[in-house]
Design a protein around this motif. Structure first.
Motif, short mmCIF file in Angstrom:
data_model
loop_
_atom_site.label_atom_id
_atom_site.label_comp_id
_atom_site.label_asym_id
_atom_site.label_seq_id
_atom_site.Cartn_x
_atom_site.Cartn_y
_atom_site.Cartn_z
N ILE A 116 0.87 -1.17 0.00
CA ILE A 116 0.00 0.00 0.00
C ILE A 116 0.91 1.22 0.00
O ILE A 116 1.72 1.39 0.90
N THR A 117 0.77 2.05 -1.05
CA THR A 117 1.65 3.21 -1.19
C THR A 117 0.81 4.46 -1.41
O THR A 117 -0.40 4.41 -1.52
N GLY A 118 1.49 5.58 -1.51
CA GLY A 118 0.83 6.83 -1.83
C GLY A 118 0.55 7.68 -0.62
O GLY A 118 0.74 7.28 0.53
N GLY A 119 0.06 8.86 -0.89
CA GLY A 119 -0.23 9.81 0.17
C GLY A 119 -1.31 9.33 1.13
O GLY A 119 -1.24 9.57 2.33
N MET A 120 -2.29 8.61 0.58
CA MET A 120 -3.37 8.12 1.45
C MET A 120 -2.89 7.03 2.40
O MET A 120 -3.54 6.74 3.40
N ALA A 121 -1.73 6.44 2.12
CA ALA A 121 -1.17 5.41 3.00
C ALA A 121 -0.70 5.99 4.33
O ALA A 121 -0.40 5.25 5.25
N HIS A 122 -0.67 7.32 4.44
CA HIS A 122 -0.37 7.96 5.72
C HIS A 122 -1.53 7.76 6.70
O HIS A 122 -1.33 7.92 7.91
N SER A 123 -2.70 7.42 6.21
CA SER A 123 -3.87 7.24 7.06
C SER A 123 -3.87 5.87 7.70
O SER A 123 -4.12 4.86 7.04
N GLN A 124 -3.62 5.83 8.99
CA GLN A 124 -3.65 4.57 9.75
C GLN A 124 -5.04 3.95 9.68
O GLN A 124 -5.18 2.73 9.55
N ARG A 125 -6.06 4.77 9.73
CA ARG A 125 -7.44 4.28 9.66
C ARG A 125 -7.67 3.55 8.34
O ARG A 125 -8.25 2.47 8.31
N LEU A 126 -7.22 4.15 7.24
CA LEU A 126 -7.42 3.54 5.92
C LEU A 126 -6.61 2.25 5.79
O LEU A 126 -7.14 1.22 5.38
N THR A 127 -5.33 2.30 6.13
CA THR A 127 -4.50 1.11 5.96
C THR A 127 -4.94 -0.02 6.88
O THR A 127 -4.92 -1.18 6.48
N ASP A 128 -5.37 0.30 8.09
CA ASP A 128 -5.89 -0.74 9.00
C ASP A 128 -7.14 -1.39 8.43
O ASP A 128 -7.32 -2.61 8.50
N ALA A 129 -8.04 -0.57 7.88
CA ALA A 129 -9.29 -1.10 7.33
C ALA A 129 -9.01 -2.00 6.11
O ALA A 129 -9.62 -3.07 5.97
N ILE A 130 -8.10 -1.57 5.25
CA ILE A 130 -7.74 -2.40 4.10
C ILE A 130 -7.08 -3.69 4.57
O ILE A 130 -7.39 -4.78 4.09
N PHE A 131 -6.18 -3.57 5.55
CA PHE A 131 -5.49 -4.74 6.10
C PHE A 131 -6.50 -5.79 6.57
O PHE A 131 -6.34 -6.98 6.28
N GLU A 132 -7.51 -5.36 7.29
CA GLU A 132 -8.51 -6.31 7.80
C GLU A 132 -9.22 -7.05 6.67
O GLU A 132 -9.60 -8.20 6.83
N CYS A 133 -9.38 -6.40 5.54
CA CYS A 133 -10.08 -7.02 4.41
C CYS A 133 -9.20 -7.97 3.60
O CYS A 133 -9.71 -8.94 3.03
N VAL A 134 -7.90 -7.70 3.52
CA VAL A 134 -7.06 -8.44 2.58
C VAL A 134 -5.93 -9.24 3.22
O VAL A 134 -5.19 -9.93 2.51
N ARG A 135 -5.80 -9.22 4.53
CA ARG A 135 -4.65 -9.86 5.17
C ARG A 135 -4.58 -11.36 4.92
O ARG A 135 -3.52 -11.96 5.03
N TRP A 136 -5.68 -11.99 4.59
CA TRP A 136 -5.70 -13.42 4.32
C TRP A 136 -5.02 -13.76 2.99
O TRP A 136 -4.66 -14.90 2.75
N ILE A 137 -4.84 -12.76 2.13
CA ILE A 137 -4.25 -13.01 0.81
C ILE A 137 -2.74 -13.14 0.90
O ILE A 137 -2.15 -14.07 0.35
N ALA A 138 -2.11 -12.21 1.58
CA ALA A 138 -0.63 -12.16 1.66
C ALA A 138 -0.26 -11.13 2.72
O ALA A 138 -1.11 -10.32 3.13
N PRO A 139 1.01 -11.11 3.14
CA PRO A 139 1.43 -10.06 4.07
C PRO A 139 1.19 -8.67 3.46
O PRO A 139 1.35 -8.49 2.25
N VAL A 140 0.81 -7.73 4.29
CA VAL A 140 0.52 -6.37 3.84
C VAL A 140 1.62 -5.45 4.36
O VAL A 140 1.94 -5.46 5.54
N LYS A 141 2.18 -4.67 3.45
CA LYS A 141 3.23 -3.71 3.81
C LYS A 141 2.78 -2.32 3.37
O LYS A 141 2.21 -2.16 2.30
#
Length: 138
Positions: free
Chosen positions: A75-100
């Motif tokens: 997950i890259t880009g300016g919006m990746a500064h948002s902990q709320r956004l990255t945490d929410a995405i992580f919860e949805c996709v963490r089963w696929i592969a490690p999230v960085k």
């Protein structure tokens, strides 16, 4: 269903090229949107959840196209500064592969600098995609 409609509405551009997120919320600044969510703005919350839904859906679609052979989700880009956004995405996709997460807004600059290093023979070009399986034909 409501999230899909909010995303579809928020992701369209108007005649002036502005995203409907801007038109719906008056901003595309994620910090401001998060602040409005904290203050109880239900529309801001709905648009935010729709963004998470769409981003996660696209990551899942890419995982399918790669037949599950995903080493990591970046997950890259300016919006990746948002902990709320990255945490929410992580919860949805963490089963696929490690999230960085690599927060920042210089991806295109980094890509261009990489091309220049290859052109100046300071670095060898990498070829990706050989490991990607051919789609299975039924």
């Amino acid at each position: 269903m409501l999230q899909r409609e909010a995303y579809a509405e928020g992701n369209r551009e108007d005649a002036h090229g502005r995203r409907r997120v801007d038109l719906l919320l008056g901003t595309v600044d994620l910090r401001e949107i998060e602040q409005r969510i904290e203050q109880g703005d239900k529309l801001a919350g709905l648009v935010f959840r729709a963004m998470v839904y769409q981003i996660s859906k696209e990551i899942g679609a890419m995982a399918c196209a790669l037949q599950g052979r995903v080493d990591a989700i970046l997950i890259t880009g300016g919006m990746a500064h948002s902990q709320r956004l990255t945490d929410a995405i992580f919860e949805c996709v963490r089963w696929i592969a490690p999230v960085k997460v690599f927060a920042g807004e210089d991806e295109l600059k980094a890509l261009a600098e990489g091309v220049l290093r290859v052109m100046h023979q300071e670095e060898r070009a990498h070829e990706y995609g050989k490991e990607v399986p051919e789609p299975m034909m039924v």
